[in-house]
Design a protein around this motif. Structure first.
Motif: not given
Length: 131
Positions: A41-57
């Motif tokens: 969706l257009p709101g999901d097109a760019y990463p959220d700066p406040h979202k915590v992303y998981r590290l790679p395996p």
């Protein structure tokens, strides 16, 4: 390989093992999958700066080192295992002392003793047998 195990090197390996365990993929129920395409969706097109992303395996070498540390845990009693893992997960000494109903200095001394026990056993295993 480490020539002589010290409290600091053993503690670092426990911290690395806790980080590696956190990076492992999540366990999910097998057999449930969606065949629908992923819609951006257009709101999901760019990463959220406040979202915590998981590290790679973790790499296979990291997993092997973690499993080695898991074998070390078998050298300790149950309460000692909990103490060591709480500290490896970077719990504060105050939280650890509440869990074990003792002063934080006492918790630190017990953790230090447990690390020394593991280091001594590893050093004893690493020594070649003399004839």
């Amino acid at each position: 390989m480490v020539e002589v195990w010290t409290v600091e090197t053993v503690a670092d390996r426990f911290v690395d093992a806790a980080r590696t365990a956190r990076r492992l993929p999540r366990v999910m129920v097998q057999g449930y999958a969606s065949t629908w395409p992923i819609v951006i969706l257009p709101g999901d097109a760019y990463p959220d700066p406040h979202k915590v992303y998981r590290l790679p395996p973790p790499s296979p070498q990291d997993v092997e080192r973690m499993l080695e540390v898991m074998r070390w845990v078998q050298m300790l009693e149950l309460d000692e295992r909990h103490l060591v893992w709480m500290r490896a997960k970077r719990f504060d000494w105050v939280e650890i002392s509440k869990r074990f109903a003792c002063d934080r200095t006492t918790a630190w001394r017990r953790w230090k003793r447990d690390m020394q026990v593991v280091a001594d056993l590893l050093n004893r295993q690493a020594q070649p047998l003399k004839k």
